[in-house]
Scaffold this motif. Structure first.
Motif, PDB file in Angstrom:
ATOM      1  N   ALA A 137      -5.444 -21.589 -30.474  1.00 45.16           N
ATOM      2  CA  ALA A 137      -4.776 -22.637 -31.228  1.00 45.16           C
ATOM      3  C   ALA A 137      -3.836 -22.013 -32.244  1.00 45.16           C
ATOM      4  O   ALA A 137      -4.110 -20.942 -32.789  1.00 45.16           O
ATOM      5  CB  ALA A 137      -5.800 -23.524 -31.937  1.00 45.16           C
ATOM      6  N   PRO A 138      -2.735 -22.685 -32.551  1.00 50.27           N
ATOM      7  CA  PRO A 138      -1.800 -22.147 -33.532  1.00 50.27           C
ATOM      8  C   PRO A 138      -2.314 -22.325 -34.958  1.00 50.27           C
ATOM      9  O   PRO A 138      -3.204 -23.148 -35.209  1.00 50.27           O
ATOM     10  CB  PRO A 138      -0.534 -22.981 -33.306  1.00 50.27           C
ATOM     11  CG  PRO A 138      -1.051 -24.296 -32.802  1.00 50.27           C
ATOM     12  CD  PRO A 138      -2.258 -23.960 -31.969  1.00 50.27           C
ATOM     13  N   HIS A 139      -1.758 -21.577 -35.870  1.00 43.40           N
ATOM     14  CA  HIS A 139      -2.081 -21.736 -37.289  1.00 43.40           C
ATOM     15  C   HIS A 139      -1.668 -23.122 -37.768  1.00 43.40           C
ATOM     16  O   HIS A 139      -2.390 -23.774 -38.529  1.00 43.40           O
ATOM     17  CB  HIS A 139      -1.361 -20.655 -38.101  1.00 43.40           C
ATOM     18  CG  HIS A 139      -1.788 -20.574 -39.530  1.00 43.40           C
ATOM     19  ND1 HIS A 139      -2.966 -19.992 -39.933  1.00 43.40           N
ATOM     20  CD2 HIS A 139      -1.188 -21.033 -40.673  1.00 43.40           C
ATOM     21  CE1 HIS A 139      -3.083 -20.067 -41.249  1.00 43.40           C
ATOM     22  NE2 HIS A 139      -2.012 -20.701 -41.722  1.00 43.40           N
ATOM     23  N   ASP A 140      -0.521 -23.571 -37.309  1.00 44.49           N
ATOM     24  CA  ASP A 140      -0.013 -24.910 -37.590  1.00 44.49           C
ATOM     25  C   ASP A 140       0.467 -25.502 -36.272  1.00 44.49           C
ATOM     26  O   ASP A 140       1.290 -24.891 -35.581  1.00 44.49           O
ATOM     27  CB  ASP A 140       1.148 -24.869 -38.589  1.00 44.49           C
ATOM     28  CG  ASP A 140       0.720 -24.406 -39.975  1.00 44.49           C
ATOM     29  OD1 ASP A 140       0.154 -25.233 -40.704  1.00 44.49           O
ATOM     30  OD2 ASP A 140       0.940 -23.221 -40.291  1.00 44.49           O
ATOM     31  N   GLY A 141      -0.034 -26.676 -35.932  1.00 41.11           N
ATOM     32  CA  GLY A 141       0.359 -27.299 -34.675  1.00 41.11           C
ATOM     33  C   GLY A 141      -0.844 -27.831 -33.930  1.00 41.11           C
ATOM     34  O   GLY A 141      -1.922 -28.022 -34.509  1.00 41.11           O
TER      35      GLY A 141
END
Length: 360
Positions: free
Chosen positions: A133-137
């Motif tokens: 998973a992305p840090h933000d998104g």
């Protein structure tokens, strides 16, 4: 990554493989994810494994007794669990299109769908590193459940999970205004399938509210409605008995609309009188199908769906499934919050006379 398997004796044996879990709650409803200590679960698909766990008859209650059900009872019954506990066994997916599969369970047996559980599993898959998973998104987690393939979109901001959106199997309305006699009067019940069959009734038609003080009466009404609809054709699913029969009864109350669409509060009664602490994920899908058919929920509108605990899901209709024919059902999404509550290693002392626990 799937649950590890171990040796389990028949009930009453002296050895018991420790069972590892990670626990979450989705809008207040618990979900206990079993990550280690499962015996083998026969079957080539998640639906087949669910049918094996349930045993002959196809009902989600009165499950087959044995090593797998020893684990379910150990985790859901007191002193390790409670009557409102819910959880899932992580199993292999049907194919490479999903990250993993799951068998949903509760105090009385197994279920074919669980929206709040799917949301918790999405958060767990990202938290555990199973799905990147992305840090933000956003990150999508694809899960095979007994009713089909569902998706949990995990929303991330500044390295943490801020919410999860559950996309369900298509939801279909199967019967409207079915009269059901209860001890509170005659109710007009709507039926919709959304991974499982849900019966919806306006609580006020029975002279009831949806606050905590009404819970005993709501449970009684829900059990009476579920029993009365046992043979109704609207409760049956074309794919057979595994997906047929009323799973939950949604007793709802209309609240003032928001600028974005309808606003309702509900108490969902399932199993042998359990109460969903969340607004009920799959049940919200069923409500969305009914509201859309009534013309009360259109494109770009949301259902604000409250639970008896005061938590909220936001539901929306994305359109018709497949080729766009109404008969194929509606694609729905439900968004809510998920939080981890703990990690556990459960054991059973061979000298413990309560064994896998008890239910009051």
């Amino acid at each position: 990554m799937t649950a590890t398997h171990g040796e389990h004796p028949a009930p009453g044996g002296d050895a018991f493989t420790p069972v590892r879990t990670t626990d979450y709650h989705t809008a207040g409803e618990p979900f206990r994810i079993v990550t280690g200590g499962l015996p083998p679960v026969p079957g080539d698909t998640v639906a087949e494994r669910c049918a094996t766990a349930i045993g002959p008859g196809g009902s989600g209650t009165a499950p087959r007794r044995g090593a797998l059900d020893d684990v379910r009872r150990l985790l859901v019954q007191e002193p390790r669990g409670h009557a409102g506990m819910y959880g899932g066994f992580v199993v292999p997916p049907d194919d490479d299109g999903a990250h993993f599969g799951v068998l949903f369970w509760h105090k009385d047996g197994y279920s074919t769908a669980c929206g709040h559980g799917t949301m918790a599993l999405g958060a767990w898959a990202v938290d555990s590193g199973l799905v990147a998973a992305p840090h933000d998104g956003d990150a999508q987690v694809r899960i095979d459940v007994p009713s089909g393939r569902v998706t949990a979109t995990v929303h991330r901001a500044e390295g943490r999970t801020t919410g999860v959106t559950f996309r369900n199997v298509p939801a279909r309305v199967t019967a409207r205004k079915v009269p059901v006699a209860t001890s509170f009067g005659v109710a007009e019940v709507d039926l919709a399938h959304a991974g499982a069959c849900y019966a919806s009734v306006a609580a006020r038609d029975l002279g009831l509210g949806t606050g905590r003080e009404a819970l005993p009466a709501l449970v009684r009404a829900g059990q009476e409605i579920r029993a009365a609809l046992a043979a109704h054709p609207g409760t049956w699913h074309p794919d057979g008995p595994l997906l047929s029969g009323v799973y939950g009864v949604i007793l709802y109350e209309e609240l003032p609309d928001t600028p974005f669409g309808p606003h309702q509060r509900n108490v969902t009664v399932f199993g042998d009188g359990q109460i969903d602490r969340s607004p009920c994920g799959s049940g919200t899908s069923a409500r969305l199908a009914l509201l859309a058919e009534d013309g009360r929920l259109g494109a770009h509108e949301d259902l604000l769906h409250e639970s008896v605990a005061g938590t909220v899901f936001t539901g929306r209709v994305l359109g018709y499934a497949g080729s766009g024919e109404p008969a194929e059902g509606l694609v729905t999404e439900v968004t809510g919050t998920v939080h981890r509550t703990g990690e556990h290693v459960f054991v059973r002392d061979p000298h413990d006379v309560l064994g896998t626990g008890f239910a009051l």
